[in-house]
Design a protein around this motif. Structure first.
Motif, short mmCIF file in Angstrom:
data_model
loop_
_atom_site.label_atom_id
_atom_site.label_comp_id
_atom_site.label_asym_id
_atom_site.label_seq_id
_atom_site.Cartn_x
_atom_site.Cartn_y
_atom_site.Cartn_z
N LEU A 147 15.27 51.62 36.16
CA LEU A 147 14.19 52.58 35.89
C LEU A 147 12.89 51.86 35.54
O LEU A 147 11.80 52.30 35.93
CB LEU A 147 14.61 53.52 34.75
N VAL A 148 12.98 50.76 34.81
CA VAL A 148 11.77 50.01 34.46
C VAL A 148 11.09 49.49 35.72
O VAL A 148 9.85 49.56 35.86
CB VAL A 148 12.11 48.85 33.50
N GLU A 149 11.89 48.99 36.66
CA GLU A 149 11.33 48.51 37.92
C GLU A 149 10.67 49.65 38.71
O GLU A 149 9.65 49.45 39.37
CB GLU A 149 12.43 47.87 38.79
N GLU A 150 11.24 50.85 38.62
CA GLU A 150 10.67 52.02 39.31
C GLU A 150 9.26 52.30 38.82
O GLU A 150 8.40 52.78 39.57
CB GLU A 150 11.56 53.23 39.06
N PHE A 151 8.97 51.95 37.57
CA PHE A 151 7.65 52.16 36.99
C PHE A 151 6.76 50.92 37.07
O PHE A 151 5.73 50.85 36.42
CB PHE A 151 7.77 52.60 35.53
#
Length: 423
Positions: A292-296
């Protein structure tokens, strides 16, 4: 015009606020023990934060969000959950650069979802949640679960059930995804329109459907546990082992997928098994969301968390017949007789409060008997009786309500002597 509260919201009156305050203080006490720090994010965010973070195939994004355009034409959404906003802040404020990793955060505040109001569920509700960002250690999965259980157990709840599952890593989920498509596709026309739309986009979400949960194909759907690769099996085994070490009872449910797209590996729910709690038994849900962090736009960062509704917690307390000790005893109530005594009581009342005690007096010109009844209703520990005779003598009458014992105390040294009564 008929003035009334919007549907799906509630007024929390002073008599009920004490319960909320007790729970909020308990949450802060527990998170402090586990070394989680509070983060406060905006009540509204850019809509994209939730469509990207929560997932555009989820019920939250498709049906439940309160979204609008502001005066600048920007798409804005009242936050329906807390994780996406916390991760957005984590990336934007570059918290991944903090030497103290993982970042262990908690939030407590209102969320908004347009759904059918029912017992313990509102359109504006309060969520407490934690997020641990920056660790791939299965021990922190167990820690997060233990923290959630601590909150419920500290409130006295006993009828609790923990259900866990693993959704595996990306490789495991790709294999399972195709198996689900092959399983449901021949009969997908028998399912609701939502499930039909999810078949190719996110077939795992079909397992979370409330409309078709009794369909025979649900029970025979291929289990994610059958598709876990060795790495995912080992990870899930470690989580279970740590829960065993903590003497936390759990059930493994291969159909538990949660309602959000960002979960992988560990997922869990805590349910109430209290009779009369209602058809929806889930109190709390959470899981791991690596990616999820990479998605942002942030660096590769694993994360895990959970969220629980304070309203659902209170409903569970009511179902088990548990009353929290929220007594709000008053240290001192000043009873006055006559205008001169009433005027003097303003200064005396302030002196007692400045000394650190809770104190009150009558403001409605009631007779002395009614004032004493008011002191009793407020559960005052002591009552000071002050009239013109007492003022002339330079004394006050101090009565301890529990024992009925009464004595005279000099006004000039009253605060000092009253303080000694509490030592």
């Amino acid at each position: 015009m008929k003035v009334q509260i919007p549907r799906g919201t509630q007024d929390i009156l002073p008599s009920d606020v004490r319960t909320w305050q007790w729970i909020e203080e308990k949450v802060k006490e527990i998170t402090k023990k586990y070394r989680y720090e509070e983060i406060r994010t905006p009540i509204f965010e850019h809509t994209e934060i939730f469509t990207r973070g929560v997932g555009d195939t989820t019920d939250i994004v498709q049906k439940e969000m309160y979204s609008f355009q502001d005066r600048g034409g920007r798409d804005i959404t009242l936050r329906p959950e807390g994780t996406a906003a916390v991760v957005r802040s984590y990336v934007e404020k570059k918290m991944y650069g903090d030497p103290n990793q993982p970042m262990k955060l908690y939030y407590l505040g209102p969320m908004f979802r347009y759904e059918r109001p029912q017992s313990g569920r509102f359109r504006q509700f309060v969520q407490f949640g934690v997020e641990a960002l920056g660790s791939n250690d299965p021990a922190i999965d167990a820690e997060v679960i233990a923290l959630a259980l601590d909150v419920y157990k500290s409130a006295g709840l006993k009828n609790l059930k923990l259900v866990i599952n693993s959704l595996g890593d990306k490789e495991s989920r790709i294999s399972h995804r195709q198996a689900l498509i092959d399983h449901f596709k021949p009969s997908i026309h028998e399912f609701c329109s939502d499930c039909q739309n999810r078949l190719e986009k996110n077939p795992l979400r079909i397992l979370d459907c409330k409309v078709d949960r009794e369909h025979p194909l649900m029970g025979s759907a291929p289990s994610i546990l059958e598709f876990l690769n060795e790495e995912s099996k080992a990870y899930f085994g470690k989580v279970c082992s740590y829960l065993d070490d903590l003497q936390i009872d759990y059930e493994i449910d291969s159909t538990l997928v949660r309602g959000l797209d960002y979960y992988n590996h560990t997922t869990f729910e805590i349910m109430s098994s209290a009779s009369g709690f209602g058809a929806i038994t889930t109190l709390c849900g959470g899981g791991r969301y690596n990616g999820l962090v990479e998605e942002f736009g942030g660096p590769e960062t694993p994360g895990i968390g959970f969220a629980l509704s304070i309203e659902r917690l209170i409903a569970a307390l009511e179902a088990e017949g548990i009353e929290l000790d929220t007594s709000d005893a008053l240290d001192l109530y000043i009873v006055t007789l006559g205008e001169e005594a009433k005027d003097y009581s303003v200064k005396l009342l302030n002196a007692v409060r400045q000394a650190g005690f809770t104190a009150d007096r009558d403001y409605t010109d009631r007779k002395i008997k009614a004032q004493l009844k008011s002191a009793d209703r407020l559960n005052a520990r002591f009552v000071v009786i002050l009239g013109e005779d007492e003022l002339n003598k330079g004394i006050v009458q101090v009565k301890e309500m529990n024992t009925g014992e009464q004595k005279e105390v000099e006004i000039s040294s009253f605060v000092q002597q009253f303080t000694q009564l509490f030592e």
